[in-house]
Each structure stands twice: as structure tokens, then as C-alpha cells.
Design an enzyme around this catalytic site. Structure first.
Site, PDB file in Angstrom:
ATOM      1  N   ASP A 243     -19.278 -36.781  77.281  1.00 20.54           N
ATOM      2  CA  ASP A 243     -18.643 -37.966  77.879  1.00 20.54           C
ATOM      3  C   ASP A 243     -19.355 -38.376  79.175  1.00 20.54           C
ATOM      4  OD1 ASP A 243     -16.680 -38.299  75.955  1.00 20.54           O
ATOM      5  OD2 ASP A 243     -15.147 -37.199  77.084  1.00 20.54           O
ATOM      6  N   HIS A 266     -13.265 -40.118  82.390  1.00 18.36           N
ATOM      7  CA  HIS A 266     -13.978 -41.406  82.370  1.00 18.36           C
ATOM      8  C   HIS A 266     -13.759 -42.204  83.654  1.00 18.36           C
ATOM      9  CE1 HIS A 266     -15.149 -40.725  78.298  1.00 18.36           C
ATOM     10  NE2 HIS A 266     -13.901 -40.680  77.866  1.00 18.36           N
TER      11      HIS A 266
HETATM   12 ZN   LIG Z   1     -15.364 -38.224  74.474  1.00 15.14          ZN
END
Ligand SMILES: [Zn+2]
Length: 315
Positions: A243, A266
Site C-alpha cells: 500500500d 492511506h
Molecule cells: Zn491495500
């Protein structure tokens, strides 16, 4: 400085695939198309009038709940991060990604399917060197006990730690050094993960409608519910690195720096970039790098393509 080994790349040919979107659960098809030098990664919504295009850039991030969503002028593309990581990890700088829906297909929740797709397309060298975002001075952002600390380094490396109060996860730490060999072998197959009660709650709110055991590692209080179990004993922290790489790929540049990341997600990945880029002197943009990463075609890795056979479902 040897420019010969440090060039931008695009995909050699157009490739196509079809999957489902994590949020909507709806089918979506995706095409990767060759793009010219300095084009970067751009997403095009071919299902909308005028086929609007959005540049994959961290300033275009409009939502970071569950996944990274980019948008411009009201047009959005969700769940871009695993594909972005696969492109960066495979050494693809320029590509047009066409979608007939609002999400990148999730596939198995890892980057494995995108790697196979890029491999199928091939990789074409282009005329100019890539740009590198280079960390020049230590830079730190935090939120609660989560933090990201960047320090200068000749290579791109990430040390990530997570700490979930669950007997199957707990504290996990992993350090990864960039080359595509290491990306494909150590990071690309790590899947999204979640707790059953959270998935059920999200789905009751109309989110994650496409979420299932086919595209995430899911735990109840005692065990992993997927029959396959974990692909790595520390699959969760490896996925967090996936990520992070995908979110940093939204700089549109390759990276040089050492990143220490603790319990982030995120939202903090994105805030880190936005704050860093307002601090000239803490970073520099260079072309080409002093120490460009080495590219290894995934097919050259013993067992990698074989390992995909059971990961990637037939379309
Ligand atoms: Zn992810």
C-alpha cells in the site's frame, strides 16, 4: 553517469483484463495501453461521456477510507494503490489505464494479477531517463502513535511496523529494499486483510460490497477464514508495504530514500507526501538517479509465475 541503464519504460503492447470492484462489487474491465515518454500514469473512464482522464497524482487523492481514490472534476477512480505499486515495482513509468467503471478491479487483493498483466504486455524502453524524488533531509509526520519518517538514502527502502491487537497479527515488522525482484518475490502477493466484524459493518453501510474471501485475508476472533491461510507468516505487514509503495507511486516519480513507517495507512501516506512536497530542501527531483534500481523480469524468477497459477483466477 550512465543513462543507458536508466530510462523510462512503458508497456510494449495493449493488454486487457476483467474483475470486480471492491466497493461496488460490479464487474469492471481494465486496459493498459502504451503511453509516450513523460506521460506518467493516467486513468481514463471510458464509460463516461467524453472519456475523462485523471492523472495519477497524490494531489488528486479525494478519499482514503478503505483504499486510495483519486478524482478530478467530479470523476473518480477508486482502489488505485495496488496497481500503482505493481507499475512502480515492474519499472513502468508511462501507461494509460482505461476502465469502464469507477474502480480498478481488486482481483485477489494483492498486486499479483497486475504483475502478470504487465508481464504479458512486455516492457518497452523509452528515450529519456525517469525522474527521481530524492529525500535530502530527515522529514517526519505523525498522527497519534502512527508516524512516517523519511531519511536520505541512495536506495528506496521501507521499514514498516504494524501492531494490531489480534493473536494472528500482533506486532509485525518488515524491511524491504527496492528492486523489482524483491517486489515481485516479497511484496506483490501479499493481500489486503480485514477483520470479519469490520467487513460485516462496512457491508451493512453499503461499502466493500465486492469484499470477500476471494480478495482479502479475513480473520474472525480466532482464525483466518480463507482456506489458503496466509501466503507469508507476516503477510499483513508486507501488504502495508505494498500500500505504501502504491501511495508513494502517486508522486509520478521513482524514489530514493529510507522510509520508516509505523501503524500508518492511506490517509497518513497521502498527508506525508502533501506535507513533504511543500518543503523544498527536504527533497529534490533528479534525473537520472545515481543508483538506478535493477529490473528483473518476473518470469526470470524461479517459481514466481508458477506461484501465480493458483493465485490468479481465470477471467
Ligand atoms: Zn491495500
Amino acid at each position: 553517469m550512465n543513462y543507458k541503464f536508466c530510462r523510462q519504460h512503458t508497456v510494449s503492447s495493449e493488454v486487457w483484463c476483467k474483475g470486480i470492484g471492491l466497493h461496488s462489487g460490479a464487474k469492471v474491465s481494465m486496459r493498459l495501453k502504451p503511453a509516450p515518454v513523460n506521460y506518467g500514469v493516467r486513468f481514463r473512464r471510458v464509460d463516461l461521456t467524453g472519456s475523462p482522464t485523471i492523472i495519477a497524482h497524490f494531489h488528486h487523492v479525494v478519499d482514503t477510507v478503505l483504499a486510495t481514490r483519486i478524482g478530478f472534476n467530479g470523476v473518480t477512480i477508486a482502489t488505485v494503490e495496488h496497481l500503482m505499486a505493481a507499475l512502480l515495482g515492474s519499472g513502468i513509468d508511462n501507461v494509460l489505464v482505461e476502465l469502464n467503471g469507477p474502480e480498478v478491479p481488486i482481483f485477489d487483493g494483492s498486486a499479483a494479477h497486475y504483475i502478470a498483466l504487465i508481464q504479458e504486455a512486455g516492457r518497452q524502453e523509452q528515450a529519456l531517463p525517469p525522474q527521481y524524488l530524492r529525500i535530502e533531509k530527515p522529514f517526519f509526520v505523525s498522527e497519534g502513535d502512527a508516524f512516517i519518517k523519511a531519511t536520505p538514502s541512495e536506495r528506496f527502502q521501507v521499514r514498516y511496523t504494524i501492531d494490531f491487537p489480534h493473536r494472528l497479527v500482533g506486532r509485525q515488522e518488515y524491511t524491504w529494499f527496492f528492486d523489482s525482484h524483491a517486489f515481485h518475490r516479497e511484496i506483490a502477493r501479499a493481500r489486503t486483510f480485514g477483520f470479519l466484524k469490520d467487513v460485516e459493518k462496512l457491508q451493512s453501510m453499503g461499502m466493500a460490497q465486492g469484499g470477500s474471501l476471494d480478495n482479502a485475508v479475513v480473520f474472525d476472533d480466532y482464525k483466518v477464514l480463507n482456506r489458503e491461510g496466509f501466503r507469508y507468516s507476516n503477510e499483513c505487514v508486507r501488504h502495508k508495504i505494498l500500500d505504501f509503495i502504491g501511495d508513494l507511486a502517486l508522486t509520478g516519480m521513482q524514489l530514493q530514500g529510507n522510509f520508516e513507517v509505523h501503524k500508518a495507512g492511506h490517509a497518513l501516506h497521502n498527508r506525508f507526501l502533501k506535507q513533504l512536497m511543500t518543503k523544498p530542501g527536504y527533497y529534490a527531483v533528479q534525473a537520472p538517479a545515481a543508483a538506478p534500481p535493477t529490473y528483473f523480469p518476473p518470469a526470470s524468477l524461479p517459481g514466481f509465475m508458477d506461484s501465480l497459477q493458483h493465485v490468479v483466477k481465470p477471467l
